[in-house]
Design a protein around this motif. Structure first.
Motif, PDB file in Angstrom:
ATOM      1  N   PRO A  79     -12.241 -13.761  -4.954  1.00 28.78           N
ATOM      2  CA  PRO A  79     -12.293 -12.556  -4.117  1.00 28.78           C
ATOM      3  C   PRO A  79     -11.753 -11.299  -4.795  1.00 28.78           C
ATOM      4  N   ASN A  80     -11.066 -11.460  -5.915  1.00 30.75           N
ATOM      5  CA  ASN A  80     -10.557 -10.274  -6.602  1.00 30.75           C
ATOM      6  C   ASN A  80     -11.375  -9.888  -7.821  1.00 30.75           C
ATOM      7  N   CYS A  81     -12.561 -10.438  -7.946  1.00 27.58           N
ATOM      8  CA  CYS A  81     -13.410 -10.083  -9.091  1.00 27.58           C
ATOM      9  C   CYS A  81     -13.592  -8.560  -9.148  1.00 27.58           C
ATOM     10  N   PRO A  82     -13.273  -7.949 -10.291  1.00 28.71           N
ATOM     11  CA  PRO A  82     -13.357  -6.480 -10.351  1.00 28.71           C
ATOM     12  C   PRO A  82     -14.768  -5.938 -10.147  1.00 28.71           C
ATOM     13  N   LEU A  83     -15.768  -6.716 -10.565  1.00 25.50           N
ATOM     14  CA  LEU A  83     -17.144  -6.239 -10.355  1.00 25.50           C
ATOM     15  C   LEU A  83     -17.481  -6.262  -8.866  1.00 25.50           C
ATOM     16  N   LEU A  84     -17.171  -7.382  -8.210  1.00 28.07           N
ATOM     17  CA  LEU A  84     -17.485  -7.496  -6.786  1.00 28.07           C
ATOM     18  C   LEU A  84     -16.659  -6.541  -5.948  1.00 28.07           C
ATOM     19  N   ARG A  85     -15.460  -6.238  -6.436  1.00 24.44           N
ATOM     20  CA  ARG A  85     -14.598  -5.317  -5.686  1.00 24.44           C
ATOM     21  C   ARG A  85     -14.865  -3.861  -6.033  1.00 24.44           C
ATOM     22  N   ARG A  86     -15.912  -3.640  -6.808  1.00 28.24           N
ATOM     23  CA  ARG A  86     -16.334  -2.275  -7.149  1.00 28.24           C
ATOM     24  C   ARG A  86     -15.269  -1.513  -7.915  1.00 28.24           C
ATOM     25  N   ARG A  87     -14.507  -2.229  -8.732  1.00 34.08           N
ATOM     26  CA  ARG A  87     -13.583  -1.552  -9.624  1.00 34.08           C
ATOM     27  C   ARG A  87     -14.382  -1.012 -10.797  1.00 34.08           C
ATOM     28  N   THR A  88     -13.758  -0.156 -11.590  1.00 34.13           N
ATOM     29  CA  THR A  88     -14.428   0.341 -12.782  1.00 34.13           C
ATOM     30  C   THR A  88     -14.459  -0.764 -13.827  1.00 34.13           C
ATOM     31  N   THR A  89     -15.655  -1.133 -14.270  1.00 37.58           N
ATOM     32  CA  THR A  89     -15.811  -2.137 -15.317  1.00 37.58           C
ATOM     33  C   THR A  89     -16.764  -1.566 -16.363  1.00 37.58           C
ATOM     34  N   ASN A  90     -16.918  -2.295 -17.467  1.00 42.38           N
ATOM     35  CA  ASN A  90     -17.882  -1.860 -18.481  1.00 42.38           C
ATOM     36  C   ASN A  90     -19.255  -2.481 -18.260  1.00 42.38           C
ATOM     37  N   PRO A 104     -20.843  -6.988  -2.042  1.00 46.24           N
ATOM     38  CA  PRO A 104     -20.308  -6.954  -0.678  1.00 46.24           C
ATOM     39  C   PRO A 104     -19.911  -5.525  -0.322  1.00 46.24           C
ATOM     40  N   PRO A 105     -19.878  -5.199   0.949  1.00 47.00           N
ATOM     41  CA  PRO A 105     -19.457  -3.855   1.334  1.00 47.00           C
ATOM     42  C   PRO A 105     -18.053  -3.580   0.824  1.00 47.00           C
ATOM     43  N   PRO A 106     -17.736  -2.297   0.553  1.00 42.22           N
ATOM     44  CA  PRO A 106     -16.381  -1.989   0.063  1.00 42.22           C
ATOM     45  C   PRO A 106     -15.342  -2.609   0.978  1.00 42.22           C
ATOM     46  N   SER A 107     -14.354  -3.247   0.367  1.00 43.42           N
ATOM     47  CA  SER A 107     -13.391  -4.004   1.147  1.00 43.42           C
ATOM     48  C   SER A 107     -12.319  -3.091   1.720  1.00 43.42           C
ATOM     49  N   TYR A 108     -11.932  -3.368   2.940  1.00 39.53           N
ATOM     50  CA  TYR A 108     -10.840  -2.621   3.555  1.00 39.53           C
ATOM     51  C   TYR A 108      -9.517  -3.314   3.307  1.00 39.53           C
ATOM     52  N   ASP A 109      -9.616  -4.501   2.739  1.00 44.25           N
ATOM     53  CA  ASP A 109      -8.411  -5.282   2.468  1.00 44.25           C
ATOM     54  C   ASP A 109      -7.729  -4.742   1.236  1.00 44.25           C
ATOM     55  N   ILE A 110      -6.609  -4.074   1.397  1.00 42.69           N
ATOM     56  CA  ILE A 110      -5.891  -3.536   0.249  1.00 42.69           C
ATOM     57  C   ILE A 110      -4.652  -4.372  -0.021  1.00 42.69           C
ATOM     58  N   CYS A 111      -4.534  -5.513   0.619  1.00 41.00           N
ATOM     59  CA  CYS A 111      -3.379  -6.366   0.417  1.00 41.00           C
ATOM     60  C   CYS A 111      -3.737  -7.628  -0.351  1.00 41.00           C
ATOM     61  N   GLY A 112      -4.763  -7.549  -1.177  1.00 36.67           N
ATOM     62  CA  GLY A 112      -5.120  -8.690  -2.006  1.00 36.67           C
ATOM     63  C   GLY A 112      -4.002  -9.007  -2.974  1.00 36.67           C
ATOM     64  N   ALA A 113      -4.053 -10.185  -3.573  1.00 39.11           N
ATOM     65  CA  ALA A 113      -2.966 -10.651  -4.423  1.00 39.11           C
ATOM     66  C   ALA A 113      -2.692  -9.704  -5.585  1.00 39.11           C
ATOM     67  N   ASN A 114      -3.726  -9.053  -6.080  1.00 36.27           N
ATOM     68  CA  ASN A 114      -3.564  -8.267  -7.300  1.00 36.27           C
ATOM     69  C   ASN A 114      -3.304  -6.790  -7.060  1.00 36.27           C
ATOM     70  N   ASP A 115      -3.474  -6.359  -5.856  1.00 38.72           N
ATOM     71  CA  ASP A 115      -3.284  -4.922  -5.629  1.00 38.72           C
ATOM     72  C   ASP A 115      -2.648  -4.718  -4.266  1.00 38.72           C
ATOM     73  N   ILE A 116      -1.377  -4.798  -4.268  1.00 35.96           N
ATOM     74  CA  ILE A 116      -0.640  -4.678  -3.017  1.00 35.96           C
ATOM     75  C   ILE A 116      -0.245  -3.212  -2.806  1.00 35.96           C
ATOM     76  N   GLU A 117      -0.568  -2.735  -1.658  1.00 39.57           N
ATOM     77  CA  GLU A 117      -0.170  -1.378  -1.339  1.00 39.57           C
ATOM     78  C   GLU A 117       0.639  -1.441  -0.050  1.00 39.57           C
ATOM     79  N   VAL A 118       1.856  -1.002  -0.141  1.00 42.67           N
ATOM     80  CA  VAL A 118       2.734  -1.099   1.019  1.00 42.67           C
ATOM     81  C   VAL A 118       2.944   0.299   1.595  1.00 42.67           C
ATOM     82  N   ARG A 119       2.720   0.421   2.872  1.00 44.90           N
ATOM     83  CA  ARG A 119       2.966   1.720   3.510  1.00 44.90           C
ATOM     84  C   ARG A 119       4.143   1.585   4.461  1.00 44.90           C
ATOM     85  N   ARG A 120       5.030   2.525   4.403  1.00 50.33           N
ATOM     86  CA  ARG A 120       6.182   2.498   5.295  1.00 50.33           C
ATOM     87  C   ARG A 120       6.157   3.717   6.196  1.00 50.33           C
TER      88      ARG A 120
END
Ligand code: ZN
Length: 120
Positions: A79-90, A104-120
């Motif tokens: 699920p964290n494949c950079p191509l599938l997650r529309r990250r910048t790849t070569n 897949p449609p752009p993911s709204y999940d920003i709490c994946g294992a590799n990119d945690i974003e915490v909002r307080r």
């Protein structure tokens, strides 16, 4: 050939190009899994059994079944494949619009294992 366990294709720098990935599917044994969709979504054929591998996340997927679709299977196992997650790849797609339709449609999940974003 019996006893030959070494995959014909291993990771190769050329496989960031979809046309190079597509070439590995020359002897792809499964009619029911679309080689164009596989190559488009980052996979190359390892040349052994029905094993495929993603250049971008290195997941290996084999034992394809009739109802399997390349992108949902890929996403399920990686699920964290950079191509599938529309990250910048070569990645160099043959047809960027086809890739866009497959992803897949752009993911709204920003709490994946590799990119945690915490909002307080
Ligand atoms: Zn991948």
């Amino acid at each position: 050939e019996i006893g030959q366990l070494k995959p014909r294709y291993a990771m190769d720098d050329r496989f960031h190009r979809e046309d190079e990935r597509l070439k590995t599917f020359e002897n792809w044994p499964l009619d029911f899994v679309d080689r164009n969709e596989l190559a488009c979504s980052g996979m190359f054929f390892m040349g052994e059994s029905d094993k495929t591998k993603c250049y971008f996340c290195e997941v290996e997927i084999g034992r394809w079944e009739r109802e399997d679709q390349p992108v949902p299977e890929h996403y399920r196992w990686s699920p964290n494949c950079p191509l599938l997650r529309r990250r910048t790849t070569n990645n160099v797609p043959i047809n960027a619009e086809q890739l866009e339709r497959l992803l897949p449609p752009p993911s709204y999940d920003i709490c994946g294992a590799n990119d945690i974003e915490v909002r307080r």
